[in-house]
Design a protein around this motif. Sequence first.
Motif, mmCIF file in Angstrom:
data_model
loop_
_atom_site.group_PDB
_atom_site.id
_atom_site.type_symbol
_atom_site.label_atom_id
_atom_site.label_comp_id
_atom_site.label_asym_id
_atom_site.label_seq_id
_atom_site.Cartn_x
_atom_site.Cartn_y
_atom_site.Cartn_z
ATOM 1 N N LYS B 99 0.811 -1.225 0.000
ATOM 2 C CA LYS B 99 0.000 0.000 0.000
ATOM 3 C C LYS B 99 0.841 1.270 0.000
ATOM 4 O O LYS B 99 0.295 2.366 -0.058
ATOM 5 N N SER B 146 -2.188 -3.843 -4.562
ATOM 6 C CA SER B 146 -2.769 -3.194 -3.385
ATOM 7 C C SER B 146 -4.098 -3.791 -2.958
ATOM 8 O O SER B 146 -4.707 -3.302 -1.995
ATOM 9 N N LEU B 152 -3.399 4.791 -1.149
ATOM 10 C CA LEU B 152 -2.051 4.366 -1.542
ATOM 11 C C LEU B 152 -1.102 5.541 -1.328
ATOM 12 O O LEU B 152 -1.425 6.675 -1.679
ATOM 13 N N GLU B 354 3.988 -4.379 3.288
ATOM 14 C CA GLU B 354 3.065 -3.433 2.652
ATOM 15 C C GLU B 354 3.760 -2.132 2.254
ATOM 16 O O GLU B 354 3.150 -1.265 1.646
#
Lengths: 41, 457
Positions: B99, B146, B152, B354
Amino acid sequence: KKTNRIKTIETRDLSKSAGCGECQTACKTSCGVANQKCENK
Amino acid sequence: MIHQYKLNGYNIVIDTASGSVHSVDNVAYDAISMFELKTREEITEALLEKYSGEPDITKQEINDLLDDIQSLKDEKKLFTKDLYEGQAFNLKMRNPVVKALCLHISHACNLNCEYCFAAQGKYHGQSALMSFEVGKRALDFLIENSGTRTNLEVDFFGGEPLLNFKVIKQLVEYARSVEKDYGKNFRFTLTTNGVLIDDDVIDFCNRECHNVVLSLDGRKEIHDAKRPTPTGGGSYDLIVPKFKKLVEARGGKGYYMRGTFTHANTDFTNDIFHMADMGFSELSMEPVVCKPDEPYALTRDDLPVLLEQYEILAKEMIKRRKAGNGFTFYHYMIDLKSGPCIYKRISGCGSGTEYMAVTPAGDLYPCHQFVGDKKYLMGNVFDGITNDEIRSGFASCNVYSREECKNCWARLYCSGGCAANSYHATGSINGVYEYGCELFKKRMECAIMMEVAKEDE
């Protein structure tokens, strides 16, 4: 409470929290997550 | 597990597993410290003896106090058991999504900072600028990986990102053109030394950047000694007017002044106050990250000085807040009511899972501090993750993977700390950087004390 010797500060109950992953991932060197905010609760 | 400490006239009790915080008087402080170790009779006897000169400390009063403590325990706000370790295991098995990316838009720099962990911005390699093609592919990689995440994040980082400003603008334009098609919301940040800030940059930042991180070490003599230009001159006089203009244009929000302190300025609160006195209100000051044999490295003897500095900072911030000219300090920005959920607290910053760093060539690393260390090369934005072992290792890296953390009261505030710091200090991402732990715990004690103080205002 029966006495006024303990004042409990309102906090998020971690045991009842969560995870949506939408929270944000300044410091770039000494990461902790304590100062992050939850965006979804 | 609980943690008790006294600071700035407050007696504070933290219940680690629930996150509860209590501000208590001296009698309750003592009673809580004995509650799990002695019988009610033993506690009553000890308190009656200790507070024999105080007429309101009677057997009945102590009995009521112990009932209050038992009630808090029953409500799971004191002595709460930590039942999260199983969730940490589940986290490892979770389908990974990316992300956030740290885009190394430039491996070149127009300053020559002595302490730069990135070796003057080049990360121990050649100078390089990211092309639009690599950057575009990185953004596509982020969208593709994602999952259902909406927000994001992309940080333009370096080196000095503004040396490649044209590509930054192209990439933001591209992201804005596709984000709605994919149901995404890009949040851009920019970390800059300020040298190339002009009206065009300011307009761009205010239009597109969720946050701007501005590198300033505080006092002129401190800043110039560590952050010179390539010809050896200081950079303070060049950048401060630009920072002031940018911050004013942003309405004083959505930025951080980000300084580094070293062995040369262990009195770093003076640098923070200097920035606050110049009108900057969003401040961050971080301990230097470097090898221990560097002349500017923080030493063991510096530690008590630094811990005291954090207390000085907290007390001064309360004073200024009451006087109406407060400022924020990144590490004291905790929100007890709406802080992160337990999953976030277990998984930490997300590096290697992430959150990843992308080099100008498109290589993927767990975070910016691993860039250039080939052992941690995870893949690239064209082929994706080709070394899943690294990702798996970072997914397992949390508070419950370290024995030392399991017995630490601060574990759900630091989430096990910074993997890069652990790696550089111990050779393993699952190691413990004890020096950093000491600083972190003091920062948390100060931050929580400031929240307790707020309740009194």
